[in-house]
Design a protein around this motif. Structure first.
Motif, PDB file in Angstrom:
ATOM      1  N   GLY A   1       6.701  10.922   1.260  1.00 19.06           N
ATOM      2  CA  GLY A   1       6.018   9.786   0.642  1.00 19.06           C
ATOM      3  C   GLY A   1       6.669   8.473   1.020  1.00 19.06           C
ATOM      4  O   GLY A   1       7.851   8.443   1.381  1.00 19.06           O
ATOM      5  N   GLU A   2       5.919   7.388   0.940  1.00 17.99           N
ATOM      6  CA  GLU A   2       6.496   6.073   1.225  1.00 17.99           C
ATOM      7  C   GLU A   2       7.549   5.693   0.186  1.00 17.99           C
ATOM      8  O   GLU A   2       8.462   4.903   0.471  1.00 17.99           O
ATOM      9  CB  GLU A   2       5.411   4.988   1.230  1.00 17.99           C
ATOM     10  CG  GLU A   2       4.344   5.172   2.297  1.00 17.99           C
ATOM     11  CD  GLU A   2       3.121   5.888   1.766  1.00 17.99           C
ATOM     12  OE1 GLU A   2       2.030   5.657   2.296  1.00 17.99           O
ATOM     13  OE2 GLU A   2       3.252   6.689   0.799  1.00 17.99           O
TER      14      GLU A   2
ATOM     15  N   ARG B   1       0.840  -1.194   0.000  1.00 17.02           N
ATOM     16  CA  ARG B   1       0.000   0.000   0.000  1.00 17.02           C
ATOM     17  C   ARG B   1       0.880   1.251   0.000  1.00 17.02           C
ATOM     18  O   ARG B   1       1.717   1.437   0.875  1.00 17.02           O
ATOM     19  CB  ARG B   1      -0.912   0.004   1.227  1.00 17.02           C
ATOM     20  CG  ARG B   1      -1.767   1.255   1.386  1.00 17.02           C
ATOM     21  CD  ARG B   1      -2.752   1.402   0.242  1.00 17.02           C
ATOM     22  NE  ARG B   1      -3.618   2.554   0.429  1.00 17.02           N
ATOM     23  CZ  ARG B   1      -4.331   3.107  -0.539  1.00 17.02           C
ATOM     24  NH1 ARG B   1      -4.283   2.593  -1.766  1.00 17.02           N
ATOM     25  NH2 ARG B   1      -5.103   4.144  -0.307  1.00 17.02           N
ATOM     26  N   ILE B   2       0.694   2.109  -1.000  1.00 20.91           N
ATOM     27  CA  ILE B   2       1.418   3.373  -1.097  1.00 20.91           C
ATOM     28  C   ILE B   2       0.402   4.491  -1.271  1.00 20.91           C
ATOM     29  O   ILE B   2      -0.489   4.408  -2.117  1.00 20.91           O
ATOM     30  CB  ILE B   2       2.398   3.364  -2.287  1.00 20.91           C
ATOM     31  CG1 ILE B   2       3.491   2.313  -2.076  1.00 20.91           C
ATOM     32  CG2 ILE B   2       3.038   4.742  -2.481  1.00 20.91           C
ATOM     33  CD1 ILE B   2       4.405   2.129  -3.272  1.00 20.91           C
ATOM     34  N   THR B   3       0.529   5.540  -0.476  1.00 18.79           N
ATOM     35  CA  THR B   3      -0.406   6.658  -0.564  1.00 18.79           C
ATOM     36  C   THR B   3       0.222   7.891  -1.210  1.00 18.79           C
ATOM     37  O   THR B   3      -0.487   8.744  -1.733  1.00 18.79           O
ATOM     38  CB  THR B   3      -0.923   7.047   0.832  1.00 18.79           C
ATOM     39  OG1 THR B   3       0.186   7.447   1.663  1.00 18.79           O
ATOM     40  CG2 THR B   3      -1.636   5.874   1.489  1.00 18.79           C
ATOM     41  N   LYS B   4       1.581   7.996  -1.167  1.00 20.11           N
ATOM     42  CA  LYS B   4       2.224   9.200  -1.685  1.00 20.11           C
ATOM     43  C   LYS B   4       3.569   8.868  -2.317  1.00 20.11           C
ATOM     44  O   LYS B   4       4.349   8.095  -1.770  1.00 20.11           O
ATOM     45  CB  LYS B   4       2.427  10.220  -0.563  1.00 20.11           C
ATOM     46  CG  LYS B   4       2.993  11.566  -1.026  1.00 20.11           C
ATOM     47  CD  LYS B   4       3.406  12.437   0.160  1.00 20.11           C
ATOM     48  CE  LYS B   4       2.234  12.779   1.040  1.00 20.11           C
ATOM     49  NZ  LYS B   4       2.655  13.694   2.141  1.00 20.11           N
TER      50      LYS B   4
ATOM     51  N   GLN C   1      -3.788   3.632  -8.467  1.00 23.46           N
ATOM     52  CA  GLN C   1      -4.332   3.584  -7.109  1.00 23.46           C
ATOM     53  C   GLN C   1      -4.500   4.974  -6.497  1.00 23.46           C
ATOM     54  O   GLN C   1      -4.479   5.136  -5.274  1.00 23.46           O
ATOM     55  CB  GLN C   1      -3.469   2.702  -6.206  1.00 23.46           C
ATOM     56  CG  GLN C   1      -3.355   1.268  -6.664  1.00 23.46           C
ATOM     57  CD  GLN C   1      -2.524   0.400  -5.728  1.00 23.46           C
ATOM     58  OE1 GLN C   1      -2.105   0.832  -4.649  1.00 23.46           O
ATOM     59  NE2 GLN C   1      -2.275  -0.829  -6.136  1.00 23.46           N
ATOM     60  N   SER C   2      -4.603   5.995  -7.353  1.00 29.44           N
ATOM     61  CA  SER C   2      -4.792   7.378  -6.891  1.00 29.44           C
ATOM     62  C   SER C   2      -3.711   7.828  -5.916  1.00 29.44           C
ATOM     63  O   SER C   2      -3.964   8.579  -4.964  1.00 29.44           O
ATOM     64  CB  SER C   2      -6.179   7.538  -6.229  1.00 29.44           C
ATOM     65  OG  SER C   2      -7.208   7.219  -7.140  1.00 29.44           O
ATOM     66  N   ILE C   3      -2.489   7.368  -6.138  1.00 29.32           N
ATOM     67  CA  ILE C   3      -1.363   7.767  -5.295  1.00 29.32           C
ATOM     68  C   ILE C   3      -1.133   9.269  -5.441  1.00 29.32           C
ATOM     69  O   ILE C   3      -1.107   9.806  -6.543  1.00 29.32           O
ATOM     70  CB  ILE C   3      -0.091   6.986  -5.680  1.00 29.32           C
ATOM     71  CG1 ILE C   3      -0.287   5.492  -5.376  1.00 29.32           C
ATOM     72  CG2 ILE C   3       1.136   7.519  -4.956  1.00 29.32           C
ATOM     73  CD1 ILE C   3       0.834   4.611  -5.889  1.00 29.32           C
ATOM     74  N   GLU C   4      -0.962   9.938  -4.314  1.00 29.75           N
ATOM     75  CA  GLU C   4      -0.718  11.379  -4.301  1.00 29.75           C
ATOM     76  C   GLU C   4       0.715  11.680  -4.722  1.00 29.75           C
ATOM     77  O   GLU C   4       1.626  10.901  -4.451  1.00 29.75           O
ATOM     78  CB  GLU C   4      -0.962  11.906  -2.879  1.00 29.75           C
ATOM     79  CG  GLU C   4      -0.705  13.391  -2.697  1.00 29.75           C
ATOM     80  CD  GLU C   4      -0.816  13.815  -1.240  1.00 29.75           C
ATOM     81  OE1 GLU C   4      -0.407  14.962  -0.930  1.00 29.75           O
ATOM     82  OE2 GLU C   4      -1.289  13.007  -0.423  1.00 29.75           O
TER      83      GLU C   4
END
Length: 242
Positions: free
Chosen positions: A92-93, A3-6, A34-37
C-alpha cells in the motif's frame, strides 16, 4: 489532495490467540474513506498458543473477499523484528501498525489518514495523551514512564510529540521501507522516531486517539526492562542526529 488506493495494516502477533480473531474482525469492518483498499499483513512471531490456527481459519473464511498475508517466524524474535518482516511485504502507499490485542480502535484509521490525504503529512502518530477520546485508567507509573521517554526522545530529535511510544504510527510506505531499522523488541518505537526525524523536510503530525489498555493478566507484555531498553535506544539512535 493525496491519492491513496491501499492501506497496508501490519499486525505483529505473539500468543494472541484469544484476541486475534476479534482484532481482525474490527480491522476488516472498518470502512476507509475514498474506498481505500485494506491489505492485512499478519506476522506470527513464533506463538506457542493457537494464534496460527486462528489466523489461518480467518484467512480461509475470508478468502477472495479480503487481502490477508500471513507470515511467520520460526523462532521468537520480538515485535520490532515482526514489524520489519511485515513492512517488507507492504504494497500500500500508506502503512500502519496494528497490535493484535484490543488496546487500539481500528475505527480511528480514518483520523490518522486525514492529514496524509489532505496533503499535509508524511507520517501521523496517534497520541493517547491528547484530545478527548476514551482512555482506560490503569498504571500511574506506566503513564509517567511513557511521558518521560517521550520527553527524552523529543530532546534528542527536536520533535514535540506527546506520545512517542504509541502503537498507532502511520507512514508513507516508501519512507518506512527506506529506513534501516535494527531493533527487535519494543525499541522499535524510539528507533523509528529518531530515524524519521532526520529525514529532510519530513512532515510529522499527531492526532488524539482512544486507548483501551489491558492489564498483565489480560496479556500485556511490555515491562520495566523494555523501558530501560527504550531509553538506551533513544540515546543510541537519537544522539546520532546531533
Amino acid at each position: 489532495m493525496t491519492r491513496i488506493t491501499k492501506l497496508s495494516i501490519v499486525i505483529p502477533a505473539y500468543n494472541e490467540g484469544r484476541t486475534i480473531a476479534t482484532v481482525l474482525d474490527k480491522v476488516s469492518a472498518v470502512e476507509l474513506v475514498q474506498s481505500i483498499e485494506k491489505e492485512l499483513i499478519i506476522v506470527n512471531d513464533c506463538s506457542v498458543d493457537d494464534t496460527e490456527a486462528q489466523v489461518l481459519a480467518y484467512q480461509q473464511k475470508h478468502q477472495g473477499s479480503l487481502s490477508i498475508k500471513y507470515l511467520k517466524h520460526e523462532v521468537n524474535r520480538g515485535k520490532g523484528a515482526a514489524l520489519r518482516t511485515g513492512f517488507q511485504h507492504a504494497t500500500g502507499e500508506v502503512c500502519i501498525v496494528q497490535d493484535a490485542d484490543l488496546e487500539y480502535d481500528p475505527n480511528e484509521f480514518n483520523l490518522l489518514l486525514k492529514p496524509i490525504l489532505d496533503g499535509f503529512a508524511d507520517i501521523v502518530y496517534g497520541s493517547r495523551f491528547m484530545g478527548g477520546k476514551p482512555h482506560r485508567i490503569l498504571f500511574f507509573w506506566h503513564t509517567i514512564g511513557n511521558k518521560f521517554l517521550t520527553f527524552v526522545s523529543n530532546m534528542c530529535t527536536n520533535l514535540n510529540l506527546t506520545d512517542m511510544e504509541t502503537c498507532y504510527k502511520m507512514f508513507d510506505t516508501r519512507i518506512l521501507q527506506s529506513l534501516d531499522l535494527k531493533e527487535n523488541r519494543f525499541g522499535f518505537e524510539p528507533e523509528v522516531t529518531a530515524k524519521v526525524s532526520r529525514i529532510p523536510r519530513i512532515r510529522i503530525y499527531e492526532i488524539g486517539i482512544s486507548y483501551y489498555g489491558r492489564t498483565y493478566e489480560e496479556g500485556k507484555k511490555i515491562n520495566w526492562k523494555d523501558g530501560f531498553r527504550a531509553l538506551y535506544c533513544i540515546a543510541k539512535y537519537g544522539m546520532l542526529k546531533q
